[in-house]
Design a protein around this motif. Sequence first.
Motif, PDB file in Angstrom:
ATOM      1  N   GLU A   1       0.807  -1.220   0.000  1.00 60.21           N
ATOM      2  CA  GLU A   1       0.000   0.000   0.000  1.00 60.21           C
ATOM      3  C   GLU A   1       0.843   1.274   0.000  1.00 60.21           C
ATOM      4  OE1 GLU A   1      -2.240  -0.616   3.537  1.00 60.21           O
ATOM      5  OE2 GLU A   1      -3.589  -2.108   2.635  1.00 60.21           O
ATOM      6  N   ARG A   2       2.109   1.143   0.352  1.00 55.10           N
ATOM      7  CA  ARG A   2       2.996   2.305   0.446  1.00 55.10           C
ATOM      8  C   ARG A   2       3.671   2.539  -0.909  1.00 55.10           C
ATOM      9  NH1 ARG A   2       4.319   7.090   2.914  1.00 55.10           N
ATOM     10  NH2 ARG A   2       6.574   7.308   3.211  1.00 55.10           N
ATOM     11  N   HIS A   3       3.537   3.735  -1.445  1.00 52.79           N
ATOM     12  CA  HIS A   3       4.089   4.049  -2.758  1.00 52.79           C
ATOM     13  C   HIS A   3       5.255   5.031  -2.652  1.00 52.79           C
ATOM     14  CE1 HIS A   3       0.444   2.096  -4.163  1.00 52.79           C
ATOM     15  NE2 HIS A   3       0.930   2.129  -5.399  1.00 52.79           N
ATOM     16  N   ALA A   4       6.243   4.812  -3.494  1.00 49.51           N
ATOM     17  CA  ALA A   4       7.385   5.716  -3.608  1.00 49.51           C
ATOM     18  C   ALA A   4       7.916   5.640  -5.034  1.00 49.51           C
ATOM     19  CB  ALA A   4       8.477   5.341  -2.613  1.00 49.51           C
ATOM     20  N   PHE A   5       8.253   6.790  -5.570  1.00 53.30           N
ATOM     21  CA  PHE A   5       8.796   6.844  -6.940  1.00 53.30           C
ATOM     22  C   PHE A   5       7.876   6.161  -7.945  1.00 53.30           C
ATOM     23  CE2 PHE A   5      12.353   6.761  -3.922  1.00 53.30           C
ATOM     24  CZ  PHE A   5      12.892   8.022  -4.168  1.00 53.30           C
ATOM     25  N   GLY A   6       6.571   6.327  -7.738  1.00 54.39           N
ATOM     26  CA  GLY A   6       5.600   5.877  -8.725  1.00 54.39           C
ATOM     27  C   GLY A   6       5.180   4.428  -8.645  1.00 54.39           C
ATOM     28  N   GLN A   7       5.579   3.711  -7.590  1.00 53.12           N
ATOM     29  CA  GLN A   7       5.151   2.319  -7.463  1.00 53.12           C
ATOM     30  C   GLN A   7       5.143   1.899  -5.996  1.00 53.12           C
ATOM     31  OE1 GLN A   7       7.896  -0.346  -9.414  1.00 53.12           O
ATOM     32  NE2 GLN A   7       9.710   0.687  -8.626  1.00 53.12           N
ATOM     33  N   SER A   8       4.423   0.818  -5.718  1.00 56.02           N
ATOM     34  CA  SER A   8       4.411   0.296  -4.350  1.00 56.02           C
ATOM     35  C   SER A   8       5.809  -0.231  -4.015  1.00 56.02           C
ATOM     36  CB  SER A   8       3.373  -0.814  -4.200  1.00 56.02           C
ATOM     37  OG  SER A   8       3.640  -1.878  -5.100  1.00 56.02           O
ATOM     38  N   ILE A   9       6.202  -0.079  -2.774  1.00 54.99           N
ATOM     39  CA  ILE A   9       7.587  -0.399  -2.424  1.00 54.99           C
ATOM     40  C   ILE A   9       7.875  -1.897  -2.432  1.00 54.99           C
ATOM     41  CG2 ILE A   9       7.864   1.743  -1.109  1.00 54.99           C
ATOM     42  CD1 ILE A   9       7.672   0.101   1.461  1.00 54.99           C
ATOM     43  N   ASP A  10       6.839  -2.741  -2.512  1.00 55.49           N
ATOM     44  CA  ASP A  10       7.106  -4.179  -2.640  1.00 55.49           C
ATOM     45  C   ASP A  10       7.572  -4.558  -4.048  1.00 55.49           C
ATOM     46  OD1 ASP A  10       4.724  -3.897  -4.012  1.00 55.49           O
ATOM     47  OD2 ASP A  10       3.619  -5.390  -2.834  1.00 55.49           O
ATOM     48  N   LYS A  11       7.720  -3.559  -4.925  1.00 51.82           N
ATOM     49  CA  LYS A  11       8.219  -3.821  -6.269  1.00 51.82           C
ATOM     50  C   LYS A  11       9.726  -3.568  -6.398  1.00 51.82           C
ATOM     51  CE  LYS A  11       4.265  -4.909  -8.214  1.00 51.82           C
ATOM     52  NZ  LYS A  11       3.413  -4.963  -7.011  1.00 51.82           N
ATOM     53  N   PHE A  12      10.330  -3.002  -5.350  1.00 53.78           N
ATOM     54  CA  PHE A  12      11.764  -2.724  -5.404  1.00 53.78           C
ATOM     55  C   PHE A  12      12.562  -3.994  -5.087  1.00 53.78           C
ATOM     56  CE2 PHE A  12       9.938   1.475  -4.607  1.00 53.78           C
ATOM     57  CZ  PHE A  12      10.573   2.211  -5.615  1.00 53.78           C
ATOM     58  N   GLN A  13      13.491  -4.317  -5.970  1.00 55.23           N
ATOM     59  CA  GLN A  13      14.171  -5.605  -5.872  1.00 55.23           C
ATOM     60  C   GLN A  13      14.909  -5.801  -4.548  1.00 55.23           C
ATOM     61  OE1 GLN A  13      17.874  -6.723  -8.157  1.00 55.23           O
ATOM     62  NE2 GLN A  13      16.428  -8.042  -9.249  1.00 55.23           N
ATOM     63  N   ALA A  14      15.587  -4.780  -4.071  1.00 54.02           N
ATOM     64  CA  ALA A  14      16.345  -4.916  -2.824  1.00 54.02           C
ATOM     65  C   ALA A  14      15.432  -5.310  -1.662  1.00 54.02           C
ATOM     66  CB  ALA A  14      17.075  -3.610  -2.511  1.00 54.02           C
ATOM     67  N   LEU A  15      14.252  -4.698  -1.609  1.00 54.41           N
ATOM     68  CA  LEU A  15      13.303  -5.005  -0.533  1.00 54.41           C
ATOM     69  C   LEU A  15      12.683  -6.382  -0.738  1.00 54.41           C
ATOM     70  CD1 LEU A  15      11.485  -1.567  -0.058  1.00 54.41           C
ATOM     71  CD2 LEU A  15      13.680  -2.356   0.859  1.00 54.41           C
ATOM     72  N   ARG A  16      12.360  -6.712  -1.972  1.00 55.11           N
ATOM     73  CA  ARG A  16      11.760  -8.018  -2.279  1.00 55.11           C
ATOM     74  C   ARG A  16      12.696  -9.157  -1.872  1.00 55.11           C
ATOM     75  NH1 ARG A  16       7.752  -8.055  -6.317  1.00 55.11           N
ATOM     76  NH2 ARG A  16       8.628  -9.891  -7.333  1.00 55.11           N
ATOM     77  N   HIS A  17      13.978  -9.001  -2.191  1.00 55.64           N
ATOM     78  CA  HIS A  17      14.927 -10.066  -1.893  1.00 55.64           C
ATOM     79  C   HIS A  17      15.174 -10.203  -0.389  1.00 55.64           C
ATOM     80  CE1 HIS A  17      16.782 -10.292  -6.207  1.00 55.64           C
ATOM     81  NE2 HIS A  17      15.461 -10.425  -6.196  1.00 55.64           N
ATOM     82  N   THR A  18      15.157  -9.081   0.309  1.00 60.76           N
ATOM     83  CA  THR A  18      15.293  -9.137   1.777  1.00 60.76           C
ATOM     84  C   THR A  18      14.103  -9.860   2.387  1.00 60.76           C
ATOM     85  OG1 THR A  18      16.554  -7.072   1.791  1.00 60.76           O
ATOM     86  CG2 THR A  18      15.580  -7.773   3.876  1.00 60.76           C
ATOM     87  N   ILE A  19      12.905  -9.529   1.912  1.00 62.83           N
ATOM     88  CA  ILE A  19      11.707 -10.218   2.389  1.00 62.83           C
ATOM     89  C   ILE A  19      11.805 -11.717   2.121  1.00 62.83           C
ATOM     90  CG2 ILE A  19       9.251 -10.614   1.836  1.00 62.83           C
ATOM     91  CD1 ILE A  19       9.477  -8.336   3.703  1.00 62.83           C
ATOM     92  N   ALA A  20      12.297 -12.083   0.931  1.00 65.94           N
ATOM     93  CA  ALA A  20      12.436 -13.498   0.589  1.00 65.94           C
ATOM     94  C   ALA A  20      13.345 -14.213   1.584  1.00 65.94           C
ATOM     95  CB  ALA A  20      12.968 -13.648  -0.834  1.00 65.94           C
ATOM     96  N   ASP A  21      14.452 -13.579   1.955  1.00 65.06           N
ATOM     97  CA  ASP A  21      15.376 -14.175   2.932  1.00 65.06           C
ATOM     98  C   ASP A  21      14.724 -14.299   4.306  1.00 65.06           C
ATOM     99  OD1 ASP A  21      17.476 -14.539   1.163  1.00 65.06           O
ATOM    100  OD2 ASP A  21      18.408 -12.597   1.610  1.00 65.06           O
TER     101      ASP A  21
END
Length: 388
Positions: A268-288
């Motif tokens: 639900e949180r957007h930054a730089f035109g997209q939800s922040i769950d689309k940023f690769q660095a954050l996605r990969h951290t979540i995966a770990d």
Amino acid sequence: MNSMYFTEEHTHFRNSLKDFLNKEVIPYIDHWEKSGIIDASIWKKFGDMGYFGLSYPEAYGGLNLDLFYMVVLLEELQKVNSGGFAAAVWAHVYLAMTHINKEGTEAIKQKYLVPSISGEKTGCLCITEPFGGSDVAGMRTTAIKKDDYYIINGSKTFITNGLYSDYLVVAAKTSPEKGNKGISIFVLDRDMAGISATKLNKLGWRASDTGEIAFDNVKVPTGNLMGEPDKGFSYIMQHFALERLIMGVNAHARAEFALEYTLKYMSERHAFGQSIDKFQALRHTIADLYTDMEMCKEFNYSVAYRLNRGEYMVKEATMSKLKSTKMADEVIYQCLQFLGGYGYMEDYPMARLFRDSRLGPIGGGTSEILREILAKIIIDKKEYKPAT
């Protein structure tokens, strides 16, 4: 839900428990956290629903269900986001009541276990001391026999339910000269002369009453001795396996709760035109983080399965607490970071989760102590055996 361990009945129980917690607990959590006092009327409601008797014999009002009902209870309690409230429940049900059930005489069970299951009485377990910490064998509290009584002197600290419980399960040295082979277990009524308690001001677990308790010439009838004299250390060690598994389950459950909340926030949180769950660095951290949580959860389930079969699980339960509590701290630290400034705000759940989770590697045996226990088992080939 893993069908290897959970049945349809477990699922029905989980759904019913969720409804109960949403109605009877969650609306009051913030008040209890601020006041530091849990409304005593909630215990009778838990008792009426059978939640205190899940693991206990039907003869005393329990349901005699398998340990995975306990796992469900622990997991759902973490989702109310109050480590203190959850601890008040499981310290009563799986610390104090375990000793009453396993070592108590029939008279003791009728007096304490029956009303504990119904929610009319709550208990606490008093082992840790101001000068001993995790060193159970180094306790200084004594119980000296005199005629038909024991006279108990000493103190305990960091005791969950230490102020408002109705009875206390107390470890004390009946034969001080024997060291850890001279410890016995007693049950004491709160109103016995000579018992006093002081509330401790904690970083987290704010809803629970954690206390320091003093015993000044407390006169305890010999009938309040539980189990055999001088066998208390082996009883304590035997039950530590359950306590450590409980803290391991608590840890994976709060980590999962933190991750699920964070994933929703990120979507639900957007930054730089997209939800922040689309940023690769954050996605990969979540995966770990999610992988670490799932690994601990599956291991904890396997320990519960074997413990439910009656296996002696000191090594595995110790590993459960050691690894799971460390994992939960790391997961929640990162989840707070994902929320940015909002993670630091008390209006969001992560700040409380962060504080509450920090007790995981400390309570019930510090991580340093657990590593030494495991080193003795793995390197020195030490064998821990159940009490006989």
